[in-house]
Write an enzyme that holds these catalytic residues in place. Structure first.
Site, mmCIF file in Angstrom:
data_model
loop_
_atom_site.group_PDB
_atom_site.id
_atom_site.type_symbol
_atom_site.label_atom_id
_atom_site.label_comp_id
_atom_site.label_asym_id
_atom_site.label_seq_id
_atom_site.Cartn_x
_atom_site.Cartn_y
_atom_site.Cartn_z
ATOM 1 N N SER B 21 35.452 35.978 57.803
ATOM 2 C CA SER B 21 34.970 37.360 57.775
ATOM 3 C C SER B 21 34.397 37.764 59.133
ATOM 4 O O SER B 21 33.674 37.001 59.770
ATOM 5 C CB SER B 21 33.891 37.500 56.701
ATOM 6 N N LYS B 45 36.199 41.944 56.957
ATOM 7 C CA LYS B 45 34.909 42.180 57.602
ATOM 8 C C LYS B 45 33.895 42.583 56.534
ATOM 9 O O LYS B 45 34.236 43.323 55.604
ATOM 10 C CB LYS B 45 35.099 43.309 58.625
ATOM 11 N N LEU B 73 26.688 43.206 61.947
ATOM 12 C CA LEU B 73 27.353 43.531 60.683
ATOM 13 C C LEU B 73 27.812 44.992 60.602
ATOM 14 O O LEU B 73 27.817 45.606 59.546
ATOM 15 C CB LEU B 73 26.441 43.181 59.492
ATOM 16 N N CYS B 129 22.029 38.040 55.366
ATOM 17 C CA CYS B 129 21.408 39.328 55.664
ATOM 18 C C CYS B 129 19.918 39.273 55.379
ATOM 19 O O CYS B 129 19.477 38.554 54.507
ATOM 20 C CB CYS B 129 21.995 40.423 54.789
ATOM 21 N N ASN B 191 28.368 29.754 58.256
ATOM 22 C CA ASN B 191 28.190 30.989 58.987
ATOM 23 C C ASN B 191 27.771 30.594 60.406
ATOM 24 O O ASN B 191 27.495 29.426 60.673
ATOM 25 C CB ASN B 191 27.099 31.820 58.304
ATOM 26 N N GLY B 242 34.183 26.800 61.155
ATOM 27 C CA GLY B 242 33.247 26.569 62.246
ATOM 28 C C GLY B 242 33.975 25.920 63.411
ATOM 29 O O GLY B 242 34.097 24.708 63.474
#
Lengths: 269, 302
Positions: B21, B45, B73, B129, B191, B242
């Site tokens: 994403s 996204k 974001l 977030c 992430n 990653g």
């Protein structure tokens, strides 16, 4: 078995280095011959350039189209960091990777579309270049048939590039240096401002490329036209959203929505 | 003949390579380079209820074998996603995984409900977030808040596969287990890793936001370790990512326990990267006489 990654893209190519010409201590012109024909390019467009497929440096770097010469696509680059330092070591015959041409160039400035672009025959093109931003506007000068008035600024006279050539390509050239060692003392945008004093701004169309401070000053001259933005890019194709340019309508991408924006659309802090 | 098919919950993928994403937009830009139908899945996204502007530039900087981003974001918001981006992606024969972003559990639930109703094949929860109600701590770092969030979204999502994307900024095995217990169909990781770089001449951080997320080959060994730990903590499939830049990287993640992989930063260096990685996986299988790609998963010899 057929590889899934058989390249379907028409703008990705390996390219042979044809020349790597040193203009002065920190500015070079790299000539590249792509292994296959690439479309265009138009003035204001750019290429993502990678030295090879190693993981370090990781990302390709954007360089605007400078000119075509002897069958080679040339880019004008200034040594500012690790990748450009590595580039100075490239020799004829070595292979690199380029992706492009990318982005929206300057709008048509000659012919039928010129009127729509607000650049009819009655208008004089004012071209403002700050530092290595010269590379972006250089191909415009050739296309403008010697009609352009170029304002070209550098920190000091010794850094000014290709001055004789620029005089050949332009109707008029005003050089500017911040230290006053050559031409007007100050920036190219300041020189243009002095020139415009007492003149009708509607008689001109502006094209500018350089650092953001210069683009801000150029945008404030009150002349309609276009600026080419410079932002760091990771991908160059519109997916990373790294090259954000502030506009009234939110952040836009220099790579995909630009790098050329209409004056007043891109906002500079 | 190699069998590249993998299953992620209800999701049947024709191969294990998806986009990460935020590195493939909503598909249109990559489609200028290759047919997205060749991917295992297209991960979109991240989407929030309303459009997000993102952070001011500079947003990116390269670091040794990696990059730091602080895009913030930026996204077009749910309405535009449903009206334009999702229908456009339907021209390709590829499962669409929506990635969702919220500042409260309620926002995540509303996003998940709308997207599930719109028929996306997968919903990935980005829990990195800031949780505004919890004073900005990310949902992914507070175990109780995290488990409640996953549970609430689980109740909402009826048909899509629910994937929870774990943050590397928290104990990964515990959060993977909590995600599974709260009903996730799969976990994805990692992430980007919170990171910082400074220009020593100007003394300014190289991204305007000061702190950004590190990605690229530099994070790969950390990501492989976390995928290894997560895959041993849960029974649900793990999607590993990653710093994957070539086929052998993808194989490494699968050996560590990943059922599928996502390609992110490598797309920035080369838009063709996902397909080259898929070719590399296929070549590895042929060289090692492996018929089914799923046989690689978790087969590291420790």
């Amino acid at each position: 078995m057929k590889s899934a990654s058989s390249d379907t893209s028409s703008i990705l190519s390996r390219a042979a280095v044809k020349s790597n010409i040193k203009l002065n201590a920190s500015n070079f012109i790299l000539g590249l011959v792509p292994e296959r024909a690439l479309p265009g390019p138009r003035p204001g467009q750019f290429f993502m350039f990678g030295i090879d497929s190693r993981k370090d440096p990781l990302l390709r770097r954007p360089f605007c189209y400078f000119r075509k010469e002897d069958g080679a696509i040339q880019i004008l680059y200034r040594v500012v960091g690790r990748v450009t330092t590595l580039m100075t070591g490239l020799r004829a015959g070595e292979t690199v990777e380029i992706l492009g041409p990318l982005g929206n160039g300057y709008p048509d400035f000659l012919g039928s579309k010129a009127e729509e672009a607000g650049n009819g025959k009655g208008k004089t093109p004012l071209v403002i270049a700050g530092g290595v931003g010269l590379a972006s506007v250089y191909p415009l000068l050739a296309g403008l048939d010697g009609r352009a008035h170029l304002f070209y600024g550098e920190r000091t006279g010794a850094s000014l590039l290709l001055v004789d050539e620029l005089r050949r390509l332009s109707g008029q050239v005003t050089l500017a240096t911040e230290d006053g060692s050559a031409g007007f003392k100050g920036t190219a945008a300041e020189a243009a401002k002095v020139f415009l004093k007492g003149r009708d701004k509607k008689d001109f169309t502006l094209y500018a490329c350089g650092p953001n401070g210069m683009l801000k000053a150029a945008s404030a001259l009150g002349v309609d036209g276009y600026i080419a933005s410079e932002e760091k890019m990771a991908c160059g194709v519109g997916v990373c959203l790294g090259c954000a340019v502030k506009t009234a309508g939110g952040f836009k991408r220099a790579c995909k929505d630009g790098p050329v924006f209409k004056i007043g659309e891109a906002l500079f802090d | 003949m190699t069998d590249l098919r993998v299953g992620i919950g209800s999701l049947k993928l024709k191969n294990p390579v998806m986009t990460a994403s935020g590195t493939a937009g909503y598909g249109a830009e990559l489609a200028e380079f290759f047919d997205p139908s060749l991917l295992g899945a297209l991960v979109m996204k991240g989407i929030s209820l309303e459009p997000w502007q993102g952070n001011p530039p500079p947003r990116i900087t390269e670091t040794p074998c990696g990059m730091i981003n602080s895009i913030g974001l930026q996204n077009v918001g749910l309405e535009m996603f449903l009206r334009e981006k999702l229908p456009f992606a339907r021209q390709w024969d590829v499962p669409v995984i929506a990635n969702i972003l919220g500042t409260s559990a309620d926002e995540y639930v509303r996003l998940a409900a709308e997207l599930d109703g719109a028929g996306v094949e997968g919903i990935e929860l980005n829990v990195s977030c800031p949780n505004i109600k919890k004073g900005g701590i990310s949902f992914g770092r507070d175990m109780a808040v995290f488990a409640r969030l996953v549970g609430a979204v689980r109740k909402t999502v009826k048909s899509a596969a629910l994937i929870v994307k774990l943050t590397p900024d928290a104990p990964v095995a515990e959060f993977a287990r909590a995600a599974e217990e709260s009903g996730a169909d799969a976990v994805s990781l990692i992430n980007s890793i919170p990171a910082m770089a400074i220009d020593v001449n100007t003394r300014r951080p190289l991204v305007k936001n000061v702190i950004g997320g590190l990605s690229g080959p530099a994070v790969k060994p950390i990501a492989v370790r976390m995928v290894y730990q997560a895959s041993r903590a849960v029974r649900v499939p793990v999607i590993g990512m990653g710093g994957i830049t070539e086929g052998r990287d993808a194989v490494e993640f699968m050996l560590a326990g990943a059922h599928a992989v996502a390609v992110g930063t490598a797309i920035f260096s080369d838009p063709m990267a996902p397909l080259k990685i898929l070719d590399g996986i296929r070549a590895y299988m042929e060289n090692h006489g492996i018929k089914r790609v799923s046989a690689i998963t978790g087969s590291v010899r420790t």
